[in-house]
Design a protein around this motif. Structure first.
Motif, PDB file in Angstrom:
ATOM      1  N   HIS A   1      -2.623   3.027  -9.301  1.00 36.62           N
ATOM      2  CA  HIS A   1      -2.658   4.537  -9.454  1.00 36.62           C
ATOM      3  C   HIS A   1      -1.362   5.114  -9.661  1.00 36.62           C
ATOM      4  CE1 HIS A   1      -6.582   3.136  -7.689  1.00 36.62           C
ATOM      5  NE2 HIS A   1      -7.100   4.452  -8.162  1.00 36.62           N
ATOM      6  N   LEU A   2      -1.280   6.120 -10.621  1.00 39.84           N
ATOM      7  CA  LEU A   2       0.088   6.841 -10.876  1.00 39.84           C
ATOM      8  C   LEU A   2      -0.031   8.363 -10.957  1.00 39.84           C
ATOM      9  CD1 LEU A   2       3.486   6.003 -11.077  1.00 39.84           C
ATOM     10  CD2 LEU A   2       2.841   5.810 -13.181  1.00 39.84           C
ATOM     11  N   ALA A   3       0.666   9.178 -10.884  1.00 43.15           N
ATOM     12  CA  ALA A   3       0.853  10.442 -11.187  1.00 43.15           C
ATOM     13  C   ALA A   3       1.516  10.578 -12.516  1.00 43.15           C
ATOM     14  CB  ALA A   3       0.968  11.583 -10.204  1.00 43.15           C
ATOM     15  N   VAL A   4       1.032  11.107 -13.607  1.00 40.28           N
ATOM     16  CA  VAL A   4       1.867  11.046 -14.844  1.00 40.28           C
ATOM     17  C   VAL A   4       1.750  12.423 -15.341  1.00 40.28           C
ATOM     18  CG1 VAL A   4       1.977   9.992 -17.101  1.00 40.28           C
ATOM     19  CG2 VAL A   4       1.193   8.730 -15.289  1.00 40.28           C
ATOM     20  N   PRO A   5       3.005  12.854 -16.146  1.00 39.60           N
ATOM     21  CA  PRO A   5       2.883  14.140 -16.936  1.00 39.60           C
ATOM     22  C   PRO A   5       2.009  14.144 -17.847  1.00 39.60           C
ATOM     23  CG  PRO A   5       5.216  13.456 -16.317  1.00 39.60           C
ATOM     24  CD  PRO A   5       4.380  12.402 -15.910  1.00 39.60           C
ATOM     25  N   ALA A   6       1.110  14.982 -18.043  1.00 35.63           N
ATOM     26  CA  ALA A   6       0.056  15.129 -19.102  1.00 35.63           C
ATOM     27  C   ALA A   6       0.544  14.901 -20.366  1.00 35.63           C
ATOM     28  CB  ALA A   6      -0.928  16.220 -18.758  1.00 35.63           C
TER      29      ALA A   6
ATOM     30  N   ALA B   1      -7.906  12.281 -11.462  1.00 35.23           N
ATOM     31  CA  ALA B   1      -7.608  13.707 -11.177  1.00 35.23           C
ATOM     32  C   ALA B   1      -6.712  14.269 -12.068  1.00 35.23           C
ATOM     33  CB  ALA B   1      -7.010  13.458  -9.738  1.00 35.23           C
ATOM     34  N   VAL B   2      -6.886  15.560 -12.111  1.00 37.36           N
ATOM     35  CA  VAL B   2      -6.272  16.340 -12.913  1.00 37.36           C
ATOM     36  C   VAL B   2      -5.665  17.523 -12.262  1.00 37.36           C
ATOM     37  CG1 VAL B   2      -6.335  18.177 -14.936  1.00 37.36           C
ATOM     38  CG2 VAL B   2      -7.883  15.880 -14.972  1.00 37.36           C
ATOM     39  N   GLY B   3      -4.167  17.764 -12.413  1.00 36.03           N
ATOM     40  CA  GLY B   3      -3.615  18.922 -11.799  1.00 36.03           C
ATOM     41  C   GLY B   3      -3.800  20.306 -12.604  1.00 36.03           C
ATOM     42  N   ALA B   4      -3.203  21.231 -12.050  1.00 40.84           N
ATOM     43  CA  ALA B   4      -2.957  22.586 -12.714  1.00 40.84           C
ATOM     44  C   ALA B   4      -2.172  22.442 -13.778  1.00 40.84           C
ATOM     45  CB  ALA B   4      -2.543  23.534 -11.552  1.00 40.84           C
TER      46      ALA B   4
ATOM     47  N   ASP C   1       0.709  -1.363   0.029  1.00 37.37           N
ATOM     48  CA  ASP C   1       0.028   0.169   0.061  1.00 37.37           C
ATOM     49  C   ASP C   1       0.806   1.255   0.068  1.00 37.37           C
ATOM     50  OD1 ASP C   1      -2.222  -1.517   0.171  1.00 37.37           O
ATOM     51  OD2 ASP C   1      -2.487  -1.355   2.203  1.00 37.37           O
ATOM     52  N   VAL C   2       0.566   2.184  -0.824  1.00 33.46           N
ATOM     53  CA  VAL C   2       1.251   3.388  -0.740  1.00 33.46           C
ATOM     54  C   VAL C   2       0.021   4.690  -0.787  1.00 33.46           C
ATOM     55  CG1 VAL C   2       3.226   2.500  -2.130  1.00 33.46           C
ATOM     56  CG2 VAL C   2       1.220   3.243  -3.387  1.00 33.46           C
ATOM     57  N   PRO C   3       0.691   5.915  -0.404  1.00 32.55           N
ATOM     58  CA  PRO C   3      -0.353   6.868  -0.302  1.00 32.55           C
ATOM     59  C   PRO C   3      -0.764   7.016  -1.808  1.00 32.55           C
ATOM     60  CG  PRO C   3       1.662   7.618   0.838  1.00 32.55           C
ATOM     61  CD  PRO C   3       1.945   6.391   0.067  1.00 32.55           C
ATOM     62  N   MET C   4      -2.331   7.353  -1.881  1.00 34.17           N
ATOM     63  CA  MET C   4      -2.799   7.920  -3.356  1.00 34.17           C
ATOM     64  C   MET C   4      -2.128   9.047  -3.761  1.00 34.17           C
ATOM     65  SD  MET C   4      -4.973   6.975  -5.384  1.00 34.17           S
ATOM     66  CE  MET C   4      -6.155   5.951  -4.692  1.00 34.17           C
ATOM     67  N   PRO C   5      -1.400   8.765  -4.974  1.00 35.19           N
ATOM     68  CA  PRO C   5      -0.784   9.771  -5.671  1.00 35.19           C
ATOM     69  C   PRO C   5      -1.805  11.191  -5.809  1.00 35.19           C
ATOM     70  CG  PRO C   5      -1.094   8.360  -7.074  1.00 35.19           C
ATOM     71  CD  PRO C   5      -1.647   7.780  -5.917  1.00 35.19           C
ATOM     72  N   GLU C   6      -1.201  12.423  -5.698  1.00 34.78           N
ATOM     73  CA  GLU C   6      -1.802  13.614  -6.282  1.00 34.78           C
ATOM     74  C   GLU C   6      -1.070  14.230  -7.143  1.00 34.78           C
ATOM     75  OE1 GLU C   6      -4.374  14.907  -4.349  1.00 34.78           O
ATOM     76  OE2 GLU C   6      -4.559  13.748  -2.760  1.00 34.78           O
ATOM     77  N   PRO C   7      -1.868  14.786  -8.248  1.00 33.40           N
ATOM     78  CA  PRO C   7      -1.462  15.418  -9.578  1.00 33.40           C
ATOM     79  C   PRO C   7      -0.664  16.711  -9.126  1.00 33.40           C
ATOM     80  CG  PRO C   7      -3.762  15.626  -9.486  1.00 33.40           C
ATOM     81  CD  PRO C   7      -3.444  14.968  -8.213  1.00 33.40           C
ATOM     82  N   GLY C   8       0.508  16.794  -9.504  1.00 34.28           N
ATOM     83  CA  GLY C   8       1.399  17.907  -9.414  1.00 34.28           C
ATOM     84  C   GLY C   8       0.861  18.974 -10.502  1.00 34.28           C
ATOM     85  N   SER C   9       1.258  20.123 -10.961  1.00 33.44           N
ATOM     86  CA  SER C   9       1.439  20.710 -11.846  1.00 33.44           C
ATOM     87  C   SER C   9       1.718  20.446 -13.181  1.00 33.44           C
ATOM     88  CB  SER C   9       2.063  22.256 -11.707  1.00 33.44           C
ATOM     89  OG  SER C   9       1.855  23.210 -12.946  1.00 33.44           O
TER      90      SER C   9
ATOM     91  N   GLU D   1       0.361  17.587 -14.315  1.00 32.27           N
ATOM     92  CA  GLU D   1       0.064  16.104 -14.355  1.00 32.27           C
ATOM     93  C   GLU D   1      -1.292  15.619 -14.106  1.00 32.27           C
ATOM     94  OE1 GLU D   1       4.064  14.391 -11.812  1.00 32.27           O
ATOM     95  OE2 GLU D   1       2.448  14.994 -10.727  1.00 32.27           O
ATOM     96  N   VAL D   2      -1.684  14.185 -14.399  1.00 28.76           N
ATOM     97  CA  VAL D   2      -3.000  13.687 -14.033  1.00 28.76           C
ATOM     98  C   VAL D   2      -2.822  12.454 -13.101  1.00 28.76           C
ATOM     99  CG1 VAL D   2      -3.824  14.800 -16.077  1.00 28.76           C
ATOM    100  CG2 VAL D   2      -3.018  12.468 -16.133  1.00 28.76           C
ATOM    101  N   VAL D   3      -3.552  11.990 -12.560  1.00 29.06           N
ATOM    102  CA  VAL D   3      -3.476  10.828 -11.824  1.00 29.06           C
ATOM    103  C   VAL D   3      -4.180   9.733 -12.769  1.00 29.06           C
ATOM    104  CG1 VAL D   3      -4.029   9.498  -9.944  1.00 29.06           C
ATOM    105  CG2 VAL D   3      -3.198  11.685  -9.618  1.00 29.06           C
ATOM    106  N   VAL D   4      -3.495   8.713 -13.018  1.00 29.18           N
ATOM    107  CA  VAL D   4      -4.400   7.644 -13.824  1.00 29.18           C
ATOM    108  C   VAL D   4      -4.408   6.533 -13.131  1.00 29.18           C
ATOM    109  CG1 VAL D   4      -3.980   6.192 -15.715  1.00 29.18           C
ATOM    110  CG2 VAL D   4      -2.976   8.339 -15.946  1.00 29.18           C
ATOM    111  N   GLU D   5      -5.708   5.715 -12.988  1.00 31.45           N
ATOM    112  CA  GLU D   5      -6.131   4.471 -12.417  1.00 31.45           C
ATOM    113  C   GLU D   5      -5.636   3.567 -13.541  1.00 31.45           C
ATOM    114  OE1 GLU D   5      -9.927   3.409 -10.200  1.00 31.45           O
ATOM    115  OE2 GLU D   5     -10.065   2.712 -12.397  1.00 31.45           O
ATOM    116  N   VAL D   6      -4.594   2.907 -13.311  1.00 26.23           N
ATOM    117  CA  VAL D   6      -3.787   1.907 -14.265  1.00 26.23           C
ATOM    118  C   VAL D   6      -4.974   0.628 -14.435  1.00 26.23           C
ATOM    119  CG1 VAL D   6      -2.031   0.681 -14.702  1.00 26.23           C
ATOM    120  CG2 VAL D   6      -1.899   2.903 -13.358  1.00 26.23           C
TER     121      VAL D   6
END
Length: 310
Positions: A104-109, A77-80, A23-31, A33-38
């Motif tokens: 889940h993973l935060a990925v550069p858009a 989830a979508v970041g700024a 288990d890891v913390p649910m990622p948050e999208p940075g500027s 970035e978006v979070v993708v449910e893989v």
């Protein structure tokens, strides 16, 4: 959204038994970035290179480390500073920081493109690395319509994409693979050539009087020696694995990093969505069987891609 995700991790270099799911913390999208449910993430040989530590001087990792680069999934989830992507979009692409083997993973858009409806999750999650590697290899040797090219490991993940890419461009392809893959190669317009003793002679016979114009190796240094023996010019020999031998003979070593532009990914996706290129799926595994997935990969005779489906 859940507060936790699951991800594959390893705390030290080693064999596949160092892998675990946690288990890891649910990622948050940075500027940007978006979070993708893989929904799917490919298992690639490069993951083994990173985890084993054999190339740690080139690709060091910080522990605990993740793995996996190719992925496909749904934006949750979508970041700024993100344009063109919204929650619910189905996407595919790659992450520059290993970690796609996760729920889940935060990925550069800008590393993602839309997943066409007709492309399955398993294929979408396998597309970037094999496609970009094949694209770079073909470009490295500048093979043209009407020429003859030999490809080793022609029925593997990259090889199966590459031979279709080349035949689609009017290249005559000699595909080096096991006899078990001959029918698939022939179906896709490739001349099958069994590997093993006597390979050089079989390639000469298959090539005919015009000889072989380019040679792309996806397996190991012994194939570069065969290419040299066949009088293929060094600048038209490409390898993705035998870097030391390539340096000795002056061969090319272009990798996927030479073809990671988003525009190239769009082109590759179009080839798959149109049916011009097929990506065979050899097997799928749930996340908690990641070690089994690598056991199958490391046999090195898999036809097509092995995929994790979190």
């Amino acid at each position: 959204m859940n507060r936790t995700a699951q991800a594959v991790r390893f705390d030290q270099y080693g064999d596949r038994d160092v892998l675990y799911v946690t288990d890891v913390p649910m990622p948050e999208p940075g500027s940007g970035e978006v979070v993708v449910e893989v929904r799917a993430a490919a298992v690639n040989p490069f993951d083994t290179v990173l985890r084993s530590g054999v190339a740690r001087h080139l690709f060091p990792v910080d522990f605990p480390a993740g793995q996996g680069s190719d992925l496909a999934g749904v934006v949750v989830a979508v970041g700024a500073e993100v344009d063109g992507l919204a929650v619910g979009d189905e996407v595919l692409g790659w992450t520059p920081a290993a970690g796609a083997h996760a729920t889940h993973l935060a990925v550069p858009a800008d590393r993602l493109v839309a997943k066409p409806p007709r492309v399955s999750w398993e294929v979408a999650g396998s597309l970037h690395m094999v496609g970009a590697t094949a694209y770079a290899a073909a470009r490295a040797v500048a093979v043209q319509s009407g020429e003859t090219a030999a490809v080793s490991a022609a029925a593997g993940g990259v090889g199966s994409f590459l031979v279709q890419l080349l035949t689609g461009r009017g290249v005559r392809v000699l595909g080096i693979a096991s006899s078990a893959n001959a029918e698939w190669l022939e179906k896709h317009g490739v001349v099958p050539v069994p590997y093993g003793d006597g390979l050089r002679q079989r390639l000469e016979e298959a090539a005919g009087p015009g000889g072989i114009d380019a040679f792309i190796d996806l397996f190991g240094p012994e194939y570069l020696d065969v290419a040299v023996a066949l009088a293929v010019p060094p600048e038209r020999i490409q390898t993705t694995v035998a870097m030391e031998r390539a340096a000795e003979i002056g061969a090319r070593t272009d990798g996927r990093h030479n073809a990671t532009a988003r525009e190239i990914l769009v082109e590759l996706v179009d080839l798959v969505a149109s049916g011009a290129v097929e990506i065979p799926i050899a097997a799928t595994y749930p996340l908690d069987r990641v070690a089994d997935a690598f056991a199958e990969l490391e046999r090195r005779h898999t036809h097509g891609k092995i995929v994790l489906v979190p």
